[in-house]
Design a protein around this motif. Structure first.
Motif, mmCIF file in Angstrom:
data_model
loop_
_atom_site.group_PDB
_atom_site.id
_atom_site.type_symbol
_atom_site.label_atom_id
_atom_site.label_comp_id
_atom_site.label_asym_id
_atom_site.label_seq_id
_atom_site.Cartn_x
_atom_site.Cartn_y
_atom_site.Cartn_z
ATOM 1 N N MET A 1 0.834 -1.196 0.000
ATOM 2 C CA MET A 1 0.000 0.000 0.000
ATOM 3 C C MET A 1 0.871 1.248 0.000
ATOM 4 N N GLN A 2 0.493 2.200 -0.855
ATOM 5 C CA GLN A 2 1.228 3.462 -0.872
ATOM 6 C C GLN A 2 0.859 4.301 0.348
ATOM 7 N N GLN A 3 1.852 4.949 0.908
ATOM 8 C CA GLN A 3 1.648 5.841 2.038
ATOM 9 C C GLN A 3 2.006 7.251 1.603
ATOM 10 N N LEU A 4 1.056 8.181 1.773
ATOM 11 C CA LEU A 4 1.248 9.552 1.337
ATOM 12 C C LEU A 4 1.111 10.510 2.508
ATOM 13 N N PHE A 5 2.159 11.288 2.737
ATOM 14 C CA PHE A 5 2.100 12.375 3.702
ATOM 15 C C PHE A 5 2.023 13.681 2.929
ATOM 16 N N LEU A 6 0.955 14.419 3.159
ATOM 17 C CA LEU A 6 0.805 15.735 2.552
ATOM 18 C C LEU A 6 1.179 16.790 3.573
ATOM 19 N N ILE A 7 2.039 17.697 3.192
ATOM 20 C CA ILE A 7 2.466 18.787 4.061
ATOM 21 C C ILE A 7 1.862 20.069 3.521
ATOM 22 N N SER A 8 1.084 20.742 4.350
ATOM 23 C CA SER A 8 0.528 22.028 3.951
ATOM 24 C C SER A 8 0.603 22.975 5.145
ATOM 25 N N GLY A 9 0.137 24.195 4.926
ATOM 26 C CA GLY A 9 0.168 25.162 6.010
ATOM 27 C C GLY A 9 0.604 26.537 5.556
ATOM 28 N N LEU A 10 0.801 27.404 6.530
ATOM 29 C CA LEU A 10 1.146 28.796 6.260
ATOM 30 C C LEU A 10 2.592 28.931 5.776
ATOM 31 N N SER A 11 2.811 29.848 4.875
ATOM 32 C CA SER A 11 4.165 30.140 4.415
ATOM 33 C C SER A 11 5.008 30.621 5.594
ATOM 34 N N LYS A 66 -7.712 24.787 -2.719
ATOM 35 C CA LYS A 66 -8.954 24.546 -1.993
ATOM 36 C C LYS A 66 -9.575 23.192 -2.346
ATOM 37 N N GLN A 67 -9.133 22.591 -3.451
ATOM 38 C CA GLN A 67 -9.660 21.296 -3.874
ATOM 39 C C GLN A 67 -8.926 20.127 -3.217
ATOM 40 N N LEU A 68 -7.919 20.428 -2.411
ATOM 41 C CA LEU A 68 -7.113 19.371 -1.811
ATOM 42 C C LEU A 68 -7.943 18.367 -1.000
ATOM 43 N N PRO A 69 -8.919 18.801 -0.181
ATOM 44 C CA PRO A 69 -9.710 17.806 0.558
ATOM 45 C C PRO A 69 -10.382 16.774 -0.333
ATOM 46 N N GLN A 70 -10.908 17.197 -1.496
ATOM 47 C CA GLN A 70 -11.541 16.258 -2.415
ATOM 48 C C GLN A 70 -10.529 15.269 -2.992
ATOM 49 N N TYR A 71 -9.337 15.744 -3.322
ATOM 50 C CA TYR A 71 -8.311 14.852 -3.858
ATOM 51 C C TYR A 71 -7.863 13.845 -2.803
ATOM 52 N N ILE A 72 -7.762 14.287 -1.556
ATOM 53 C CA ILE A 72 -7.374 13.367 -0.486
ATOM 54 C C ILE A 72 -8.404 12.254 -0.349
ATOM 55 N N GLU A 73 -9.675 12.608 -0.406
ATOM 56 C CA GLU A 73 -10.734 11.610 -0.288
ATOM 57 C C GLU A 73 -10.696 10.629 -1.461
ATOM 58 N N GLN A 74 -10.432 11.123 -2.650
ATOM 59 C CA GLN A 74 -10.331 10.248 -3.821
ATOM 60 C C GLN A 74 -9.178 9.261 -3.675
ATOM 61 N N LEU A 75 -8.041 9.747 -3.188
ATOM 62 C CA LEU A 75 -6.885 8.869 -3.012
ATOM 63 C C LEU A 75 -7.165 7.801 -1.952
ATOM 64 N N LYS A 76 -7.844 8.175 -0.888
ATOM 65 C CA LYS A 76 -8.185 7.195 0.142
ATOM 66 C C LYS A 76 -9.102 6.113 -0.416
ATOM 67 N N ALA A 82 -3.447 8.070 2.915
ATOM 68 C CA ALA A 82 -3.138 9.492 2.771
ATOM 69 C C ALA A 82 -3.464 10.253 4.048
ATOM 70 N N HIS A 83 -2.509 11.066 4.487
ATOM 71 C CA HIS A 83 -2.699 11.869 5.699
ATOM 72 C C HIS A 83 -2.091 13.246 5.507
#
Length: 290
Positions: A1-11, A66-76, A82-83
């Motif tokens: 299983m692929q494991q994906l860590f997404l890093i986001s946040g304030l600059s 802003k579309q990131l939540p939808q992409y995360i759900e699709q990947l899951k 994906a986290h």
């Protein structure tokens, strides 16, 4: 299983430090990936056998972030583990970091200024970025880096990637009110009403991890009563947080300096819950001086 860590946040909140920490741990890392390319990247890396991936996605992607939540759900739904890790910091801290490094904020020229001779100020850029990323910040594990050194952040990232994400993680954090309330806290308990070892010259240089301070606080009934009340509150409401599909619940306990009372109580309460749950412990002020 692929494991994906997404890093986001304030600059300026430490995303590069976090991504580098994951790279040092063997993750295939990509910085500033456009959101729409995330599925393409995962499919390509799946074909090449890469199973541990870390990707930084932030406001530099424009409105598509802003579309990131939808992409995360699709990947899951595709079976990818994906986290999201969301880094944040106080506005004045971010402004100071940009000023010290003389870097240009990525939103500096996003909106036309009221005065054509000027652009957005740094605080205005941070406020705008916070608004754009507001939804993303609610779906990931938040870390407030305002008072963290790069070394401490790297250590916390290591703890984060090592937990079983199929279970809820209780994260107990001590802090000092004099340095501000952690932005990543879900629940905050103020323990400044308790006797303060700081006023004992022999205990002042010690911390809530030292035997003498522990003995001082163990023998005070108010300390034990408050400890029991906090524990009972968490025991009562934890099932509701679990039912809400929480992956993390950050419980912050604060005293004046974050050295004695909050440290002692975090350790004591965390020991109790370790018998039942997955637990992480952080001492914000001690971690930064240790």
């Amino acid at each position: 299983m692929q494991q994906l860590f997404l890093i986001s946040g304030l600059s300026g909140s430490g995303k590069s430090v976090a991504l580098k920490a994951l790279e040092d741990s063997g993750y295939y890392c990509v910085d500033n990936l456009p959101v729409a390319l995330l599925p393409v990247l995962m499919e390509s890396l799946h074909q090449t056998g890469n199973s541990r991936i870390a990707v930084s996605i932030d406001v530099r992607s424009g409105d598509s972030v802003k579309q990131l939540p939808q992409y995360i759900e699709q990947l899951k739904q595709q079976g990818i583990d994906a986290h999201l890790l969301f880094l944040d910091a106080q506005t004045d801290t971010l402004v100071k970091r940009f000023s010290e490094t003389r870097r240009r904020h990525p939103l500096r020229d996003t909106l036309p200024p009221a005065d054509p001779a000027e652009g957005l100020t740094l605080p205005e850029c941070v406020t705008l970025e916070r608004e754009i990323l507001a939804e993303i910040g609610t779906i990931g594990h938040r870390i407030d880096t305002s008072e963290l050194s790069a070394n401490v952040l790297r250590a916390w990232i290591k703890d984060f990637k090592g937990v079983d994400r199929a279970r809820i993680t209780l994260l107990f954090q001590s802090f000092g009110f004099k340095n501000g309330i952690p932005l990543d806290a879900d629940l905050v308990f103020d323990v400044r009403c308790l006797p303060n070892p700081h006023y004992d010259p022999l205990l002042r240089p010690l911390t809530g991890l030292d035997a003498a301070v522990i003995e001082f606080l163990e023998h005070n009934q108010n300390v034990q009563d408050l400890c029991g009340d906090i524990r009972s509150f968490l025991e009562k409401w934890l099932p509701s947080y679990i039912a809400d599909n929480r992956s993390y619940l950050t419980v912050a306990l604060g005293c004046t300096g974050g050295q004695h009372r909050s440290v002692y109580l975090v350790e004591k309460i965390a020991r109790h819950f370790k018998l039942q749950q997955q637990v992480l412990v952080r001492h914000r002020e001690l971690d930064n001086t240790g």
